[in-house]
Scaffold this active site. Structure first.
Site, PDB file in Angstrom:
ATOM      1  N   CYS A   6       0.815  -1.207   0.000  1.00  0.00           N
ATOM      2  CA  CYS A   6       0.000   0.000   0.000  1.00  0.00           C
ATOM      3  C   CYS A   6       0.856   1.268   0.000  1.00  0.00           C
ATOM      4  O   CYS A   6       2.026   1.229   0.370  1.00  0.00           O
ATOM      5  CB  CYS A   6      -0.904  -0.003   1.240  1.00  0.00           C
ATOM      6  SG  CYS A   6      -2.257   1.162   1.113  1.00  0.00           S
ATOM      7  N   ASP A 120      -7.220  -2.943  10.670  1.00  0.00           N
ATOM      8  CA  ASP A 120      -6.011  -2.167  10.935  1.00  0.00           C
ATOM      9  C   ASP A 120      -6.051  -1.687  12.372  1.00  0.00           C
ATOM     10  O   ASP A 120      -7.127  -1.610  12.978  1.00  0.00           O
ATOM     11  CB  ASP A 120      -5.988  -0.954   9.977  1.00  0.00           C
ATOM     12  CG  ASP A 120      -4.620  -0.305   9.855  1.00  0.00           C
ATOM     13  OD1 ASP A 120      -4.498   0.618   9.015  1.00  0.00           O
ATOM     14  OD2 ASP A 120      -3.699  -0.713  10.574  1.00  0.00           O
TER      15      ASP A 120
HETATM   16  O1  LIG Z   1      -0.854   4.738   4.170  1.00  0.00           O
HETATM   17  C1  LIG Z   1      -1.308   5.859   4.420  1.00  0.00           C
HETATM   18  O2  LIG Z   1      -0.611   6.911   4.477  1.00  0.00           O
HETATM   19  C2  LIG Z   1      -2.785   6.030   4.655  1.00  0.00           C
HETATM   20  C3  LIG Z   1      -3.304   7.304   4.865  1.00  0.00           C
HETATM   21  C4  LIG Z   1      -4.676   7.464   5.075  1.00  0.00           C
HETATM   22  C5  LIG Z   1      -5.526   6.361   5.056  1.00  0.00           C
HETATM   23  C6  LIG Z   1      -5.025   5.086   4.854  1.00  0.00           C
HETATM   24  C7  LIG Z   1      -3.660   4.917   4.661  1.00  0.00           C
HETATM   25  N1  LIG Z   1      -3.135   3.658   4.497  1.00  0.00           N
HETATM   26  C8  LIG Z   1      -4.019   2.559   4.642  1.00  0.00           C
HETATM   27  C9  LIG Z   1      -3.440   1.211   4.557  1.00  0.00           C
HETATM   28  O3  LIG Z   1      -4.131   0.287   4.113  1.00  0.00           O
HETATM   29  C10 LIG Z   1      -2.101   0.932   5.174  1.00  0.00           C
HETATM   30  O4  LIG Z   1      -1.434  -0.004   4.376  1.00  0.00           O
HETATM   31  C11 LIG Z   1      -2.368   0.342   6.549  1.00  0.00           C
HETATM   32  O5  LIG Z   1      -2.876   1.371   7.372  1.00  0.00           O
HETATM   33  C12 LIG Z   1      -1.112  -0.261   7.159  1.00  0.00           C
HETATM   34  O6  LIG Z   1      -0.118   0.737   7.251  1.00  0.00           O
HETATM   35  P1  LIG Z   1       1.288   0.352   7.978  1.00  0.00           P
HETATM   36  O7  LIG Z   1       0.961   0.161   9.439  1.00  0.00           O
HETATM   37  O8  LIG Z   1       2.157   1.531   7.707  1.00  0.00           O
HETATM   38  O9  LIG Z   1       1.786  -0.919   7.334  1.00  0.00           O
END
Ligand SMILES: O=C(O)c1ccccc1NCC(=O)[C@H](O)[C@H](O)COP(=O)(O)O
Length: 196
Positions: A6, A120
């Protein structure tokens, strides 16, 4: 185990993730995110992708018309919904959806329990926070339609092995800087996920 990488912001990271075996790529259409990408830039990347890759568009507090318009323009195949919606609102969106459960406790894990959903860790920034969930919450839960997100890395994936998740999702755990993926971390994350 299906894998979504992502927060894709450039073609090089997109093609590398696909070459490593990513099943889905996430494009963040939330302009407060450090991984924000415009629909036009996402379209330029998506137009270069090979077949059989799910293109997921991430939305925060947007209306159905905006979601439909952006997804149609950028050739997004599934809308990931990061705000409170009900089944009626999801049904009004003109393409496949992936509701997000921002879990504060085990009681949240049964939301949308009959649907494929992304679970999440709750964060004030809606996502991409790198924060972990308590995996003990999932004991006794049917995880076959859950895509687990939140603070996952190539090193900690092993911990989710026994829980039977449909897939995993990662953003910050495979980055060198916010918005730029580290090729080695992406390759290792996908290889580890596919070996679970
Ligand atoms: O990734 C971002 O910056 C984001 C911003 C706003 C809404 C959603 C966002 N990401 C969503 C996702 O699906 C991410 O992959 C998920 O939250 C996991 O993130 P991480 O903990 O950094 O792997």
């Amino acid at each position: 185990m299906r894998v979504k990488i992502c927060g894709i912001t450039n073609l090089k990271d997109a093609l590398h993730a696909v070459e490593c075996g990513a099943d889905a790529l996430g494009f963040v259409f939330y302009n407060k995110s450090p991984r924000y990408i415009t629909p036009a830039a996402a379209k330029r990347i998506i137009d270069q992708l090979p077949p059989f890759v799910e293109r997921v568009g991430l939305f925060v507090n947007e209306g159905v018309e905006t979601i439909d318009t952006v997804c149609r323009y950028s050739d997004i195949s599934r809308a990931q919904i990061h705000f409170d919606v009900d089944e009626e609102s999801l049904a009004a969106i003109g393409l496949q959806t992936l509701p997000v459960v921002r879990a504060k406790g085990p009681e949240d894990l049964t939301k949308f329990q009959d649907r494929y959903r992304l679970v999440d860790a709750y964060s004030e920034v809606y996502g991409g926070a790198g924060e972990r969930l308590n995996l003990e919450w999932f004991n006794g839960i049917d995880c076959s339609k859950i895509i687990l997100a939140g603070g996952l890395t190539p090193e900690n994936l092993e911990q989710v092995k026994q829980l039977g998740f449909y897939g995993v999702d990662v953003s910050s755990g495979v980055e060198s800087i916010k918005g730029k993926k580290d090729p080695k971390k992406v390759q290792q994350f996908i290889a580890n996920a596919k070996s679970l």
